[in-house]
Design a protein around this motif. Sequence first.
Motif, PDB file in Angstrom:
ATOM      1  N   HIS A 132       0.924  -1.252   0.078  1.00 14.23           N
ATOM      2  CA  HIS A 132      -0.176  -0.043  -0.026  1.00 14.23           C
ATOM      3  C   HIS A 132       1.005   1.260   0.057  1.00 14.23           C
ATOM      4  CE1 HIS A 132      -3.524   2.656   0.789  1.00 14.23           C
ATOM      5  NE2 HIS A 132      -2.741   3.229   1.884  1.00 14.23           N
ATOM      6  N   LEU A 133       1.956   1.340   0.957  1.00 15.30           N
ATOM      7  CA  LEU A 133       2.799   2.317   0.806  1.00 15.30           C
ATOM      8  C   LEU A 133       3.623   2.693  -0.249  1.00 15.30           C
ATOM      9  CD1 LEU A 133       4.157   2.189   4.617  1.00 15.30           C
ATOM     10  CD2 LEU A 133       2.028   3.562   3.820  1.00 15.30           C
ATOM     11  N   ILE A 134       4.153   1.715  -0.964  1.00 15.73           N
ATOM     12  CA  ILE A 134       4.778   1.749  -2.194  1.00 15.73           C
ATOM     13  C   ILE A 134       3.963   2.255  -3.362  1.00 15.73           C
ATOM     14  CG2 ILE A 134       6.527   0.393  -3.800  1.00 15.73           C
ATOM     15  CD1 ILE A 134       7.401  -1.043  -1.244  1.00 15.73           C
ATOM     16  N   GLN A 135       2.787   1.642  -3.348  1.00 12.57           N
ATOM     17  CA  GLN A 135       1.757   1.782  -4.469  1.00 12.57           C
ATOM     18  C   GLN A 135       1.512   3.364  -4.431  1.00 12.57           C
ATOM     19  OE1 GLN A 135       0.886  -0.069  -7.290  1.00 12.57           O
ATOM     20  NE2 GLN A 135       0.521   2.024  -7.969  1.00 12.57           N
ATOM     21  N   ARG A 189       1.718   8.952  -6.401  1.00  9.15           N
ATOM     22  CA  ARG A 189       1.926  10.474  -6.447  1.00  9.15           C
ATOM     23  C   ARG A 189       3.079  10.819  -6.939  1.00  9.15           C
ATOM     24  NH1 ARG A 189       2.261   9.588  -0.034  1.00  9.15           N
ATOM     25  NH2 ARG A 189       4.468   8.903   0.032  1.00  9.15           N
ATOM     26  N   GLY A 190       3.796   9.952  -7.809  1.00  7.76           N
ATOM     27  CA  GLY A 190       4.795  10.464  -8.720  1.00  7.76           C
ATOM     28  C   GLY A 190       6.233  10.585  -8.072  1.00  7.76           C
ATOM     29  N   GLU A 191       6.398   9.707  -6.907  1.00  9.60           N
ATOM     30  CA  GLU A 191       7.685   9.629  -6.414  1.00  9.60           C
ATOM     31  C   GLU A 191       8.551   8.984  -7.130  1.00  9.60           C
ATOM     32  OE1 GLU A 191       8.613   9.250  -1.960  1.00  9.60           O
ATOM     33  OE2 GLU A 191       6.418   9.369  -1.885  1.00  9.60           O
ATOM     34  N   PHE A 192       8.071   7.569  -7.593  1.00  7.71           N
ATOM     35  CA  PHE A 192       8.849   6.657  -8.333  1.00  7.71           C
ATOM     36  C   PHE A 192       7.982   6.351  -9.904  1.00  7.71           C
ATOM     37  CE2 PHE A 192       9.363   6.102  -4.014  1.00  7.71           C
ATOM     38  CZ  PHE A 192      10.829   6.328  -3.953  1.00  7.71           C
ATOM     39  N   ALA A 193       8.770   5.689 -10.792  1.00  8.15           N
ATOM     40  CA  ALA A 193       8.310   5.530 -11.936  1.00  8.15           C
ATOM     41  C   ALA A 193       7.052   4.240 -11.895  1.00  8.15           C
ATOM     42  CB  ALA A 193       9.165   4.823 -12.995  1.00  8.15           C
ATOM     43  N   ALA A 224      13.368   5.755 -10.468  1.00  8.13           N
ATOM     44  CA  ALA A 224      13.208   7.119 -10.491  1.00  8.13           C
ATOM     45  C   ALA A 224      11.871   7.475 -11.752  1.00  8.13           C
ATOM     46  CB  ALA A 224      14.268   8.199 -10.937  1.00  8.13           C
ATOM     47  N   PRO A 225      11.096   8.404 -11.348  1.00  8.37           N
ATOM     48  CA  PRO A 225      10.160   8.877 -12.436  1.00  8.37           C
ATOM     49  C   PRO A 225      10.854   9.347 -13.336  1.00  8.37           C
ATOM     50  CG  PRO A 225      10.239  10.511 -10.505  1.00  8.37           C
ATOM     51  CD  PRO A 225      11.227   9.604 -10.058  1.00  8.37           C
ATOM     52  N   SER A 226      10.208   9.259 -14.506  1.00  4.62           N
ATOM     53  CA  SER A 226      10.777   9.821 -15.874  1.00  4.62           C
ATOM     54  C   SER A 226      10.341  11.197 -16.004  1.00  4.62           C
ATOM     55  CB  SER A 226      10.162   8.967 -17.099  1.00  4.62           C
ATOM     56  OG  SER A 226       8.822   8.952 -16.888  1.00  4.62           O
TER      57      SER A 226
END
Length: 196
Positions: A136-139, A144-148, A194-196
């Motif tokens: 839940h926390l990772i998703q 919210r755009g922290e990760f890709a 990392a987000p693109s």
Amino acid sequence: MVNPGRKRDHSRDADILQATLDVLAETSYADLTIEMVAVRAGAGRGTIYRRWTSKDELILAAVACADQAGPEAGKLPDTGALRSDLLAMLDPDWLGSSERRLRILASLTAMMSRTPDAFAAINRAIVEPSVAAYQHLIQRAVDRGEFAKSADVAALAQLIPAMATYRALFLQQPVDLPFFFSMIDGVLLPALPAPS
């Protein structure tokens, strides 16, 4: 007419489960008896057997209850960043001191070796709820755009619970704050794209 009997009073459950952990930490899986727990909790054996049908069931309920008493009784933190969410989930006092925790987990290991269904029960009681919380926390962090969005959330959610279980149950080493910091900062966060 059927008499349904008295309604079960669950107000003593917390005391009984705490007494179970106390006795387990002081003795061992092999030595713990329902009678010892009843005396420690100030409850009758019948009261315990009406709720839990066996010693194994009682022990698993006690450990699961302790595992679910995390931040704000099960509410997951929402700090706005994954790292701080993960840190807010940490409970250095889960099951008590490091020595107490190791003794309880050693008993769970003994239980798994003697009871065929114990491993699956321990997985349901401890590991699966932890994996669900991490997922839940990772998703949420991905959303919210922290990760890709390519992050393998399901696999990464298993990482810390799996390593903690292996470390505690098989290596008999403490699952302490330094361990969690190393897993969060050294493994989990670097594994997230990392987000693109």
